[in-house]
Design a protein around this motif. Structure first.
Motif, PDB file in Angstrom:
ATOM      1  N   THR A  84       0.848  -1.184   0.000  1.00  0.00           N
ATOM      2  CA  THR A  84       0.000   0.000   0.000  1.00  0.00           C
ATOM      3  C   THR A  84       0.888   1.240   0.000  1.00  0.00           C
ATOM      4  N   VAL A  85       0.285   2.410  -0.179  1.00  0.00           N
ATOM      5  CA  VAL A  85       1.064   3.650  -0.214  1.00  0.00           C
ATOM      6  C   VAL A  85       1.778   3.914   1.107  1.00  0.00           C
ATOM      7  N   ASP A  86       1.241   3.393   2.208  1.00  0.00           N
ATOM      8  CA  ASP A  86       1.902   3.591   3.506  1.00  0.00           C
ATOM      9  C   ASP A  86       2.845   2.444   3.863  1.00  0.00           C
ATOM     10  N   GLY A  87       3.106   1.535   2.903  1.00  0.00           N
ATOM     11  CA  GLY A  87       4.099   0.491   3.100  1.00  0.00           C
ATOM     12  C   GLY A  87       3.592  -0.817   3.678  1.00  0.00           C
ATOM     13  N   ALA A  88       2.294  -0.932   3.899  1.00  0.00           N
ATOM     14  CA  ALA A  88       1.748  -2.199   4.392  1.00  0.00           C
ATOM     15  C   ALA A  88       1.721  -3.222   3.255  1.00  0.00           C
ATOM     16  N   ALA A  89       1.850  -4.483   3.617  1.00  0.00           N
ATOM     17  CA  ALA A  89       1.821  -5.557   2.627  1.00  0.00           C
ATOM     18  C   ALA A  89       0.439  -6.212   2.637  1.00  0.00           C
ATOM     19  N   VAL A  90      -0.074  -6.500   1.446  1.00  0.00           N
ATOM     20  CA  VAL A  90      -1.350  -7.197   1.308  1.00  0.00           C
ATOM     21  C   VAL A  90      -1.200  -8.283   0.253  1.00  0.00           C
ATOM     22  N   LEU A  91      -1.939  -9.354   0.451  1.00  0.00           N
ATOM     23  CA  LEU A  91      -2.014 -10.412  -0.540  1.00  0.00           C
ATOM     24  C   LEU A  91      -3.353 -10.267  -1.232  1.00  0.00           C
ATOM     25  N   ASP A  92      -3.326 -10.016  -2.543  1.00  0.00           N
ATOM     26  CA  ASP A  92      -4.552  -9.980  -3.329  1.00  0.00           C
ATOM     27  C   ASP A  92      -4.887 -11.426  -3.656  1.00  0.00           C
ATOM     28  N   PHE A  93      -5.920 -11.917  -3.013  1.00  0.00           N
ATOM     29  CA  PHE A  93      -6.313 -13.314  -3.095  1.00  0.00           C
ATOM     30  C   PHE A  93      -7.655 -13.388  -3.821  1.00  0.00           C
ATOM     31  N   ASP A  94      -7.594 -13.383  -5.151  1.00  0.00           N
ATOM     32  CA  ASP A  94      -8.783 -13.410  -6.006  1.00  0.00           C
ATOM     33  C   ASP A  94      -9.725 -12.251  -5.689  1.00  0.00           C
ATOM     34  N   GLY A  95      -9.167 -11.062  -5.500  1.00  0.00           N
ATOM     35  CA  GLY A  95      -9.971  -9.880  -5.225  1.00  0.00           C
ATOM     36  C   GLY A  95     -10.148  -9.578  -3.756  1.00  0.00           C
ATOM     37  N   SER A  96      -9.910 -10.539  -2.887  1.00  0.00           N
ATOM     38  CA  SER A  96      -9.941 -10.296  -1.448  1.00  0.00           C
ATOM     39  C   SER A  96      -8.550  -9.843  -1.015  1.00  0.00           C
ATOM     40  N   GLN A  97      -8.517  -8.842  -0.163  1.00  0.00           N
ATOM     41  CA  GLN A  97      -7.249  -8.319   0.336  1.00  0.00           C
ATOM     42  C   GLN A  97      -6.979  -8.880   1.721  1.00  0.00           C
ATOM     43  N   ILE A  98      -5.843  -9.554   1.880  1.00  0.00           N
ATOM     44  CA  ILE A  98      -5.440 -10.090   3.179  1.00  0.00           C
ATOM     45  C   ILE A  98      -4.258  -9.268   3.663  1.00  0.00           C
ATOM     46  N   LEU A  99      -4.438  -8.538   4.761  1.00  0.00           N
ATOM     47  CA  LEU A  99      -3.363  -7.730   5.332  1.00  0.00           C
ATOM     48  C   LEU A  99      -2.302  -8.641   5.937  1.00  0.00           C
ATOM     49  N   ASP A 101       1.427  -9.046   8.123  1.00  0.00           N
ATOM     50  CA  ASP A 101       2.448  -8.492   9.006  1.00  0.00           C
ATOM     51  C   ASP A 101       3.786  -9.026   8.538  1.00  0.00           C
ATOM     52  N   LEU A 102       4.716  -8.124   8.257  1.00  0.00           N
ATOM     53  CA  LEU A 102       6.029  -8.517   7.752  1.00  0.00           C
ATOM     54  C   LEU A 102       7.042  -8.613   8.880  1.00  0.00           C
ATOM     55  N   ALA A 103       7.838  -9.685   8.885  1.00  0.00           N
ATOM     56  CA  ALA A 103       8.924  -9.834   9.858  1.00  0.00           C
ATOM     57  C   ALA A 103      10.077  -8.906   9.485  1.00  0.00           C
ATOM     58  N   ASP A 104      10.335  -8.740   8.193  1.00  0.00           N
ATOM     59  CA  ASP A 104      11.392  -7.876   7.656  1.00  0.00           C
ATOM     60  C   ASP A 104      10.870  -7.234   6.385  1.00  0.00           C
ATOM     61  N   SER A 105      11.598  -6.282   5.860  1.00  0.00           N
ATOM     62  CA  SER A 105      11.195  -5.671   4.597  1.00  0.00           C
ATOM     63  C   SER A 105      11.328  -6.696   3.467  1.00  0.00           C
ATOM     64  N   LEU A 106      10.541  -6.502   2.440  1.00  0.00           N
ATOM     65  CA  LEU A 106      10.549  -7.413   1.300  1.00  0.00           C
ATOM     66  C   LEU A 106      11.726  -7.115   0.382  1.00  0.00           C
ATOM     67  N   PRO A 107      12.216  -8.129  -0.331  1.00  0.00           N
ATOM     68  CA  PRO A 107      13.291  -7.880  -1.302  1.00  0.00           C
ATOM     69  C   PRO A 107      12.802  -6.956  -2.421  1.00  0.00           C
ATOM     70  N   GLU A 108      13.726  -6.260  -3.020  1.00  0.00           N
ATOM     71  CA  GLU A 108      13.425  -5.370  -4.147  1.00  0.00           C
ATOM     72  C   GLU A 108      12.781  -6.161  -5.284  1.00  0.00           C
ATOM     73  N   GLY A 109      11.743  -5.624  -5.868  1.00  0.00           N
ATOM     74  CA  GLY A 109      11.110  -6.231  -7.034  1.00  0.00           C
ATOM     75  C   GLY A 109      10.075  -7.287  -6.747  1.00  0.00           C
ATOM     76  N   VAL A 110       9.782  -7.572  -5.484  1.00  0.00           N
ATOM     77  CA  VAL A 110       8.810  -8.611  -5.145  1.00  0.00           C
ATOM     78  C   VAL A 110       7.377  -8.079  -5.223  1.00  0.00           C
ATOM     79  N   ALA A 111       7.192  -6.803  -4.905  1.00  0.00           N
ATOM     80  CA  ALA A 111       5.848  -6.219  -4.939  1.00  0.00           C
ATOM     81  C   ALA A 111       5.267  -6.343  -6.345  1.00  0.00           C
ATOM     82  N   GLY A 112       4.012  -6.762  -6.412  1.00  0.00           N
ATOM     83  CA  GLY A 112       3.324  -6.915  -7.689  1.00  0.00           C
ATOM     84  C   GLY A 112       3.492  -8.279  -8.328  1.00  0.00           C
ATOM     85  N   THR A 113       4.207  -9.182  -7.675  1.00  0.00           N
ATOM     86  CA  THR A 113       4.433 -10.512  -8.248  1.00  0.00           C
ATOM     87  C   THR A 113       3.539 -11.550  -7.565  1.00  0.00           C
ATOM     88  N   TRP A 114       3.411 -12.693  -8.203  1.00  0.00           N
ATOM     89  CA  TRP A 114       2.673 -13.821  -7.622  1.00  0.00           C
ATOM     90  C   TRP A 114       3.570 -14.525  -6.626  1.00  0.00           C
TER      91      TRP A 114
END
Length: 131
Positions: A84-99, A101-114
């Motif tokens: 999200t714009v505020d840095g939260a991670a969500v899993l788009d699960f067939d249109g449902s958004q699952i919020l 909690d991240l243990a660490d920041s995600l690797p570069e380039g992972v956002a937007g991937t399956w």
């Protein structure tokens, strides 16, 4: 998300579990609705009560499109990982958004991937709701 509830059951060592089916797979997860719920279609919200750590319980997906399946001692959820714009991670699960909690920041380039999440079934909960 609309799921088909097959049955709700309780074992001595586990919380109430729902066996559910979706158009892209099925599994058993924690049920936070009526324990006497009858089989049928239910709208549910999915939640995950486990910190997501890339490389441990989150990995690049094998294939694309939503998916859910049993994975030994866990449940495997496949969806598109977004930030999200505020840095939260969500899993788009067939249109449902699952919020998530991240243990660490995600690797570069992972956002937007399956991605696939490997989560203990007792740490995934379904909350039924009425429309």
């Amino acid at each position: 998300m609309l799921v088909e509830l097959v049955k709700v059951a309780k074992f001595p060592w586990s919380p109430w579990l729902a066996h559910v089916r979706t158009p892209f797979g099925g599994t058993a997860v924690r049920w936070c609705g009526d324990q006497a719920a009858k089989p049928g279609k239910y709208h549910v919200e999915w939640t995950i009560d486990e910190d997501i750590a890339w490389g441990r319980n989150a990995k690049p997906a094998v294939g694309v499109g939503p998916g859910v399946r049993p994975g030994g001692h866990c449940v495997v959820l496949r969806g598109r990982l977004d930030l999200t714009v505020d840095g939260a991670a969500v899993l788009d699960f067939d249109g449902s958004q699952i919020l998530l909690d991240l243990a660490d920041s995600l690797p570069e380039g992972v956002a937007g991937t399956w991605v696939e999440l490997f989560i203990e079934r007792e740490k995934i909960a379904l909350y039924p709701y009425e429309l």
